[in-house]
Every structure is written in structure tokens, then in C-alpha cells.
Write an enzyme that holds these catalytic residues in place. Structure first.
Site, PDB file in Angstrom:
ATOM      1  N   CYS A   1       1.084  -1.318  -0.312  1.00 45.34           N
ATOM      2  CA  CYS A   1      -0.056  -0.187   0.057  1.00 45.34           C
ATOM      3  C   CYS A   1       1.027   1.099  -0.221  1.00 45.34           C
ATOM      4  O   CYS A   1       1.156   2.177   1.011  1.00 45.34           O
ATOM      5  CB  CYS A   1      -1.160   0.376   1.437  1.00 45.34           C
ATOM      6  SG  CYS A   1      -1.534   1.392   1.757  1.00 45.34           S
TER       7      CYS A   1
ATOM      8  N   CYS B   1       0.313   3.501   2.767  1.00 48.18           N
ATOM      9  CA  CYS B   1       0.329   3.169   3.906  1.00 48.18           C
ATOM     10  C   CYS B   1       2.130   3.470   4.040  1.00 48.18           C
ATOM     11  O   CYS B   1       2.330   4.287   5.465  1.00 48.18           O
ATOM     12  CB  CYS B   1       0.314   1.618   3.887  1.00 48.18           C
ATOM     13  SG  CYS B   1      -1.153   1.457   3.915  1.00 48.18           S
TER      14      CYS B   1
END
Length: 106
Positions: free
Chosen positions: A31, A34
Site C-alpha cells: 500500500c 500506507c
């Protein structure tokens, strides 16, 4: 205090039974957003260590807890107080916005 890693098996003790608020960052290695907020959360964890514990849960290695909390998109931040979910935030944001949101919810 640096962020802590939590797992499905440690979630109850590390988050739900914690003696102070815990912010859980549900994330995954693949991600991009993230990875963008990771360093900011580390800094915030140090700056607010007396008020909140910041924990990270890898949703690929731990599938039960994210499923229990309906995590469908990441990064997904959930603040717990006294074992209860009290606030959540979906998506990445600049450090100042993340810190401001956390402080407003504490």
C-alpha cells in the site's frame, strides 16, 4: 515510544485492554499511501507517547481483526479508548492533519 506491531493474537491485550488510548494503523506492505504515512505515525508516536500508543497491524499477516472491524480500504486508522472504538479515519493525510485529528479525538 516507537509504534508497536500488533497481531490477531495480541490485539486484545495490546489494544482492547490497554491502559491508555491506542491508535491502530491497519496497513499492508504493498500500500503506497500506507508507506507515505508510516514515518509521520512514527514521529507522532514519539511526540504523543504520554497520551496514546500507536500500533500497526499488517492486514495481510493478520486477517481476523481487520475483518472484525470491517476494514475494506487502507490505510485505515482506528482509535480505541477503554477497549472501545471511538474514532476512525480512512486514507493518508499530512503529518499535521494526522496529529491534529488524533489530538482532537483524545
Amino acid at each position: 515510544m516507537p509504534t508497536i506491531a500488533v497481531t490477531d493474537s495480541s490485539f486484545e491485550n495490546d489494544v482492547l485492554k490497554a491502559d491508555k488510548p491506542v491508535l491502530v494503523d491497519f496497513w499492508a506492505d504493498w500500500c503506497g499511501p500506507c508507506k507515505m504515512i508510516g514515518p509521520a505515525l512514527e514521529e507522532i508516536s514519539e511526540e504523543l507517547s504520554d497520551k496514546v500508543t500507536i500500533a500497526k497491524m499488517d492486514i495481510m499477516a493478520n486477517t481476523d481483526t481487520p475483518a472484525n472491524f470491517g476494514v475494506k480500504s487502507i490505510p485505515y486508522l482506528v482509535l480505541f479508548k477503554n477497549g472501545e472504538q471511538v474514532a476512525h479515519k480512512l486514507g493518508a493525510a499530512p503529518k499535521s492533519a494526522l496529529k491534529g485529528w488524533i489530538e482532537s479525538e483524545l
